[in-house]
Design an enzyme around this catalytic site. Structure first.
Site, mmCIF file in Angstrom:
data_model
loop_
_atom_site.group_PDB
_atom_site.id
_atom_site.type_symbol
_atom_site.label_atom_id
_atom_site.label_comp_id
_atom_site.label_asym_id
_atom_site.label_seq_id
_atom_site.Cartn_x
_atom_site.Cartn_y
_atom_site.Cartn_z
ATOM 1 N N GLY A 70 -25.785 -72.101 42.202
ATOM 2 C CA GLY A 70 -25.605 -71.429 43.486
ATOM 3 C C GLY A 70 -26.021 -72.306 44.656
ATOM 4 C CB SER A 71 -28.942 -74.514 45.255
ATOM 5 O OG SER A 71 -29.924 -73.551 44.969
ATOM 6 C CG ASN A 151 -32.596 -63.715 47.384
ATOM 7 O OD1 ASN A 151 -32.019 -63.634 48.476
ATOM 8 N ND2 ASN A 151 -33.649 -64.466 47.201
ATOM 9 C CD GLN A 179 -29.981 -61.882 43.365
ATOM 10 O OE1 GLN A 179 -30.029 -60.880 42.659
ATOM 11 N NE2 GLN A 179 -30.666 -62.965 43.086
ATOM 12 C CB SER A 199 -25.699 -69.040 40.397
ATOM 13 O OG SER A 199 -26.531 -69.736 39.502
ATOM 14 C CG HIS A 201 -29.584 -68.860 36.701
ATOM 15 N ND1 HIS A 201 -30.817 -68.354 37.032
ATOM 16 C CD2 HIS A 201 -29.178 -69.579 37.772
ATOM 17 C CE1 HIS A 201 -31.143 -68.771 38.256
ATOM 18 N NE2 HIS A 201 -30.174 -69.505 38.718
ATOM 19 C CB THR A 237 -18.868 -85.878 32.559
ATOM 20 O OG1 THR A 237 -18.499 -87.247 32.681
ATOM 21 C CG2 THR A 237 -18.250 -85.285 31.306
ATOM 22 C CB CYS A 324 -37.407 -70.316 46.441
ATOM 23 S SG CYS A 324 -35.953 -69.754 45.593
HETATM 24 C C1 LIG Z 1 -30.607 -67.628 42.829
HETATM 25 C C2 LIG Z 1 -29.934 -67.660 44.147
HETATM 26 C C3 LIG Z 1 -29.425 -68.854 44.671
HETATM 27 C C4 LIG Z 1 -29.609 -70.181 43.974
HETATM 28 O O1 LIG Z 1 -28.823 -70.284 42.830
HETATM 29 P P1 LIG Z 1 -29.173 -71.440 41.757
HETATM 30 O O2 LIG Z 1 -28.085 -71.354 40.763
HETATM 31 O O3 LIG Z 1 -30.516 -71.074 41.193
HETATM 32 O O4 LIG Z 1 -29.192 -72.722 42.496
HETATM 33 C C5 LIG Z 1 -28.764 -68.808 45.872
HETATM 34 N N1 LIG Z 1 -28.607 -67.648 46.543
HETATM 35 C C6 LIG Z 1 -29.083 -66.486 46.081
HETATM 36 C C7 LIG Z 1 -28.850 -65.235 46.844
HETATM 37 C C8 LIG Z 1 -29.771 -66.442 44.868
HETATM 38 O O5 LIG Z 1 -30.235 -65.284 44.414
#
Ligand SMILES: *Cc1c(COP(=O)(O)O)cnc(C)c1O
Length: 396
Positions: A70-71, A151, A179, A199, A201, A237, A324
């Site tokens: 996500g970042s 989040n 989220q 993202s 995870h 890759t 974070c």
């Molecule tokens: C977790 C999160 C991110 C970051 O995602 P990563 O895959 O951990 O880099 C960005 N934005 C929101 C709203 C998140 O909850």
């Protein structure tokens, strides 16, 4: 009893996602850019993953760029919007005060490059206002970036309305949907979204993989130079196992989205009802327009950090805000953006549930949180002052 209640920080990988990844470690381990058979097999797998992601977002496979999460997707989207605008002399960006740091810190970087940033206020209910966004758009506005769901408090923003306003005004619109993705239905076309980050995870996929949707015609700024992977927009890759895990998790999440939402919401509502009985406590954000699993509360007179550690001793993993910022003693920027005073924002607890949580686990939380809050208050000088009337309660 062990209760994992921090699903907004990360989630357990589902069995489906895990099994989907396995063949790509030791059997189908070819490089998708190689021309021989096992390379091409990996290429085909990537194609099918792209099709899955595109299907559930309602976009074209060519509009998908896989990223490390996500970042990275947030960084790439925002820099793209900024630099495309700059070429036309537009250096103004609108966002909100309670974005994830992946967004806020990218905006800070752009500010140092001469961009002007407007952060819309977030009202005490946990929402930005569409009329305030509309009023903030200027002829030199290059980009609007507003998160889909927050989040820390879970409030789901009026994304389709924001998309409509941006489309009418001809301004690019990015949303950090990390989220929301896999938890509520997203349709990038119907909602007029130009760019979207997600993202894996956060929806029971693996860590370190995500994607950026960018509407056809948007020429992405490249963060990582090198080979021609991802149509030259993201070199390196491809992480084939992780991409396969993400697609499988996204499919599973979307196929079960209503069922999961209703179940998780029923658990969350039970928690909200029970924990609201704690005196001088407050739910942050309007949970009627919120992700199903997120509950953020403040308890006056205590420190969120102490609450977390004592809950951990009782087997409960929760959070006081975003992962974070934990480790720093600053209160959450999200809660401050809602207008909560520092001393109240310090006493926050975020519980975020998933479909893997059970009624028994909720009962365990409902038993332990009030006990721990009462214990911490019994030792808190601030609470003593409040009880003796030397200070006024902020939360009635
Ligand atoms: C977790 C999160 C991110 C970051 O995602 P990563 O895959 O951990 O880099 C960005 N934005 C929101 C709203 C998140 O909850």
């Amino acid at each position: 009893m062990k209760v994992y209640a921090d699903n907004a920080a990360t989630t357990r990988v589902s069995d489906t996602a895990f099994n989907a990844m396995l063949p790509y470690f030791k059997e189908q381990y070819g490089n998708p850019s190689s021309l021989y058979t096992i390379g091409q097999k990996a290429q085909e797998a990537l194609y099918s993953a792209r099709e899955t992601m595109a299907k559930y977002l309602n976009c074209d496979i060519k509009e998908i760029t896989f990223t490390s999460g996500g970042s990275e997707a947030d960084n790439q989207a925002i820099l793209t919007g900024a630099y495309l605008g700059e070429k036309k002399g537009k250096k103004h960006i609108i966002s909100s005060a309670f974005e994830h740091h992946a967004v806020l810190h990218t905006l800070k970087k752009l500010e140092s490059q001469g961009f002007e940033i407007t952060l819309l206020p977030v009202h005490s209910d946990g929402f930005v206002r569409v009329d305030e966004l509309e009023a903030a758009i200027r002829p030199d506005t290059a980009l609007v970036t507003i998160m889909y769901a927050n989040n820390e408090i879970g409030t789901v923003q009026p994304i389709a309305e924001i998309g409509r306003v941006c489309r009418e005004k001809g301004v690019l619109f990015h949303t950090d949907a990390v989220q929301a993705a896999g938890h509520i239905k997203i349709d990038v076309k119907a909602e007029n979204i130009d760019m979207l980050s997600l993202s894996a995870h956060k929806f029971h996929g693996p860590k370190g993989i995500g994607m950026l949707y960018a509407k056809k015609g948007i020429n992405l700024y490249t963060l990582i130079e090198g080979g021609a992977q991802e149509r030259g927009k993201r070199a390196g890759t491809e992480n084939v196992p992780a991409i396969m895990g993400m697609a499988a998790a996204f499919k599973e999440a979307n196929e079960n989205i209503d069922k999961n939402f209703d179940y998780v919401k029923s658990l969350r509502d039970k928690l909200a009802q029970g924990l609201s009985k704690i005196p001088h406590s407050k739910i942050n954000g309007d949970i009627s327009k919120c992700l199903a699993g997120t509950l953020n509360m403040c308890f006056e007179g205590i420190e969120g950090e102490s609450l977390l550690l004592l809950l951990d001793d009782r087997g409960i993993s929760a959070s006081s805000g975003s992962a974070c910022t934990s480790g720093s003693l600053d209160p959450s920027h999200v809660l401050l953006a809602l207008g909560l005073p520092h001393e109240v924002a310090h006493g926050s607890l975020r519980i975020s549930l998933s479909e893997y949580n059970t009624e028994e686990e909720v009962a365990h939380i409902l038993k332990n949180v009030p006990e721990v809050v009462a214990y911490l208050r019994s030792m808190s000088p601030v609470w003593k002052d409040l009880e003796e009337g030397k200070k006024q309660y902020v939360i009635q």
